[in-house]
Write a protein that holds these residues in place. Structure first.
Motif, PDB file in Angstrom:
ATOM      1  N   ASN A  98       0.669  -1.116  -0.010  1.00 54.33           N
ATOM      2  CA  ASN A  98      -0.270   0.332   0.004  1.00 54.33           C
ATOM      3  C   ASN A  98       0.844   1.139   0.054  1.00 54.33           C
ATOM      4  OD1 ASN A  98      -2.361  -1.758  -0.002  1.00 54.33           O
ATOM      5  ND2 ASN A  98      -1.841  -2.014   2.237  1.00 54.33           N
ATOM      6  N   PHE A  99       1.746   1.341  -1.002  1.00 48.13           N
ATOM      7  CA  PHE A  99       2.955   2.473  -0.989  1.00 48.13           C
ATOM      8  C   PHE A  99       3.636   2.640  -0.143  1.00 48.13           C
ATOM      9  CE2 PHE A  99      -0.803   3.204  -3.856  1.00 48.13           C
ATOM     10  CZ  PHE A  99       0.056   3.574  -5.071  1.00 48.13           C
ATOM     11  N   GLY A 100       3.641   1.725   0.833  1.00 44.54           N
ATOM     12  CA  GLY A 100       4.665   2.003   2.146  1.00 44.54           C
ATOM     13  C   GLY A 100       5.247   0.443   2.549  1.00 44.54           C
ATOM     14  N   SER A 141       8.341  -5.182  -5.300  1.00 45.38           N
ATOM     15  CA  SER A 141       7.014  -4.580  -5.446  1.00 45.38           C
ATOM     16  C   SER A 141       6.330  -5.000  -6.600  1.00 45.38           C
ATOM     17  CB  SER A 141       6.927  -3.113  -5.657  1.00 45.38           C
ATOM     18  OG  SER A 141       8.065  -2.700  -6.654  1.00 45.38           O
ATOM     19  N   GLY A 142       4.828  -4.969  -6.629  1.00 48.29           N
ATOM     20  CA  GLY A 142       4.169  -5.597  -7.827  1.00 48.29           C
ATOM     21  C   GLY A 142       4.245  -4.606  -9.054  1.00 48.29           C
ATOM     22  N   ALA A 143       4.188  -3.328  -8.613  1.00 45.25           N
ATOM     23  CA  ALA A 143       4.410  -2.335  -9.997  1.00 45.25           C
ATOM     24  C   ALA A 143       5.911  -2.089  -9.836  1.00 45.25           C
ATOM     25  CB  ALA A 143       3.511  -1.168  -9.731  1.00 45.25           C
ATOM     26  N   ILE A 144       6.152  -0.899 -10.862  1.00 43.54           N
ATOM     27  CA  ILE A 144       7.527  -0.422 -10.974  1.00 43.54           C
ATOM     28  C   ILE A 144       7.404   0.957 -10.662  1.00 43.54           C
ATOM     29  CG2 ILE A 144       9.324   0.122 -12.961  1.00 43.54           C
ATOM     30  CD1 ILE A 144       7.965  -2.139 -14.542  1.00 43.54           C
ATOM     31  N   TYR A 145       8.391   1.102  -9.468  1.00 42.93           N
ATOM     32  CA  TYR A 145       8.866   2.485  -8.826  1.00 42.93           C
ATOM     33  C   TYR A 145       9.887   3.265  -9.258  1.00 42.93           C
ATOM     34  CZ  TYR A 145       4.500   0.932  -6.448  1.00 42.93           C
ATOM     35  OH  TYR A 145       3.191   0.812  -6.255  1.00 42.93           O
ATOM     36  N   SER A 146      10.954   2.492  -9.876  1.00 45.12           N
ATOM     37  CA  SER A 146      12.263   3.111 -10.340  1.00 45.12           C
ATOM     38  C   SER A 146      12.254   4.045 -11.424  1.00 45.12           C
ATOM     39  CB  SER A 146      13.467   2.053 -10.115  1.00 45.12           C
ATOM     40  OG  SER A 146      13.143   1.353 -11.599  1.00 45.12           O
TER      41      SER A 146
HETATM   42  C1  LIG Z   1      -1.145  -6.107   1.541  1.00 44.50           C
HETATM   43  C2  LIG Z   1      -0.364  -5.879   0.201  1.00 44.50           C
HETATM   44  C3  LIG Z   1      -0.257  -4.700  -0.372  1.00 44.50           C
HETATM   45  C4  LIG Z   1       0.213  -4.349  -1.558  1.00 44.50           C
HETATM   46  N1  LIG Z   1       0.761  -3.219  -1.858  1.00 44.50           N
HETATM   47  C5  LIG Z   1       1.282  -2.760  -3.211  1.00 44.50           C
HETATM   48  C6  LIG Z   1       1.307  -1.541  -3.630  1.00 44.50           C
HETATM   49  O1  LIG Z   1       0.864  -0.667  -3.214  1.00 44.50           O
HETATM   50  N2  LIG Z   1       2.268  -1.339  -4.785  1.00 44.50           N
HETATM   51  C7  LIG Z   1       2.616  -2.417  -5.191  1.00 44.50           C
HETATM   52  O2  LIG Z   1       3.487  -2.233  -6.460  1.00 44.50           O
HETATM   53  N3  LIG Z   1       2.524  -3.506  -5.039  1.00 44.50           N
HETATM   54  C8  LIG Z   1       1.837  -3.964  -3.790  1.00 44.50           C
HETATM   55  N4  LIG Z   1       1.847  -5.275  -3.182  1.00 44.50           N
HETATM   56  C9  LIG Z   1       2.519  -6.226  -4.093  1.00 44.50           C
HETATM   57  C10 LIG Z   1       3.809  -6.604  -3.393  1.00 44.50           C
HETATM   58  O3  LIG Z   1       4.550  -5.437  -3.367  1.00 44.50           O
HETATM   59  C11 LIG Z   1       4.659  -7.598  -4.103  1.00 44.50           C
HETATM   60  O4  LIG Z   1       3.689  -8.864  -3.995  1.00 44.50           O
HETATM   61  C12 LIG Z   1       5.972  -8.015  -3.354  1.00 44.50           C
HETATM   62  O5  LIG Z   1       6.542  -9.081  -4.136  1.00 44.50           O
HETATM   63  C13 LIG Z   1       5.915  -8.022  -1.791  1.00 44.50           C
HETATM   64  O6  LIG Z   1       7.190  -8.667  -1.440  1.00 44.50           O
HETATM   65  P1  LIG Z   1       7.438 -10.128  -1.010  1.00 44.50           P
HETATM   66  O7  LIG Z   1       7.204 -10.867  -2.174  1.00 44.50           O
HETATM   67  O8  LIG Z   1       8.662 -10.065  -0.217  1.00 44.50           O
HETATM   68  O9  LIG Z   1       6.314 -10.474   0.176  1.00 44.50           O
HETATM   69  C14 LIG Z   1       1.134  -5.537  -2.094  1.00 44.50           C
HETATM   70  C15 LIG Z   1       1.031  -6.676  -1.477  1.00 44.50           C
HETATM   71  C16 LIG Z   1       0.338  -6.999  -0.323  1.00 44.50           C
HETATM   72  C17 LIG Z   1       0.412  -8.278   0.219  1.00 44.50           C
END
Ligand SMILES: Cc1cc2nc3c(=O)[nH]c(=O)nc-3n(C[C@H](O)[C@H](O)[C@H](O)COP(=O)(O)O)c2cc1C
Length: 199
Positions: A98-100, A141-146
């Motif tokens: 969640n951006f943090g 992160s799921g998206a790209i921020y760099s």
């Molecule tokens: C609760 C939750 C919130 C997330 N919020 C974001 C987000 O705000 N932006 C994003 O790019 N990815 C988001 N993601 C995706 C994670 O950043 C991604 O799955 C990442 O691989 C998590 O790190 P990990 O694999 O070490 O757990 C979220 C994932 C979870 C579980």
């Protein structure tokens, strides 16, 4: 030989990209520094509590006046700071939520950021007291921020750089596994992240 502290804040265990990236960083550190020792601190297994009134009272009471109650309230904080001081290299796994950062990582930060212990103010301004460390942040992160449209929301890397720098840890490098949520991109994101590791 280096003492490495690996801070984990993803609850996903071996499936976590921040853990995989952190482990890849550690492998490289070990290769360059044979005999290095790794200490793992998984904040999802042993989370730090939110700061309470008793904790703050103890934080703001000079050490020489600490009561037994004060000492009990800051036991975890003292231990976390001792672990930081002991380490040469700190690898911090930072999943983007969640951006943090996950609240377990924020809770740990709240316990290591202590006036007159890990930073102090003088007429010259603030001074960080945890010096001489090398810090590697393993972001995922799921998206790209760099780069690209979400770069303006790259709060995690700027926050960690700012906060840890404020505590004296200015030698900090961020590595990223990013874009894993894009369809079919997860493996490539991991590969790119690991390939980007340069110590
Ligand atoms: C609760 C939750 C919130 C997330 N919020 C974001 C987000 O705000 N932006 C994003 O790019 N990815 C988001 N993601 C995706 C994670 O950043 C991604 O799955 C990442 O691989 C998590 O790190 P990990 O694999 O070490 O757990 C979220 C994932 C979870 C579980």
């Amino acid at each position: 030989m280096k003492k490495i502290l690996h801070i984990i804040s993803s609850p996903k265990g071996e499936n976590s990209y921040s853990v995989k990236l952190g482990n890849a960083i550690i492998d490289k550190v070990k290769l360059a520094n044979p005999g290095s020792i790794v200490s793992v601190k998984d904040l999802t297994v042993n989370p730090f509590p939110h700061l309470e009134e008793a904790t703050l009272n103890a934080f703001y009471t000079p050490a020489e006046n600490h009561t037994l109650e004060n000492k009990k309230a800051i036991k975890n904080s003292d231990l976390a700071i001792a672990e930081l001081k002991e380490a040469d290299i700190i690898v911090i796994g930072a999943p983007l939520w969640n951006f943090g950062i996950p609240s377990v990582l924020k809770a740990w930060i709240d316990h290591i950021a202590r006036a007159n212990v890990t930073f102090k103010y003088s007429e010259a301004g603030p001074e960080g007291l945890i010096k001489g460390k090398t810090v590697y942040v393993a972001m995922a992160s799921g998206a790209i921020y760099s780069s690209g449209p979400f770069q303006a929301f790259d709060f995690v890397s700027t926050y960690l750089k700012g906060l840890l720098g404020f505590l004296g840890m200015t030698d900090l490098t961020v590595f990223r596994v990013e874009g894993s949520a894009y369809p079919g991109q997860a493996e490539a994101a991991l590969k790119t992240g690991i390939a980007s590791i340069e110590l």
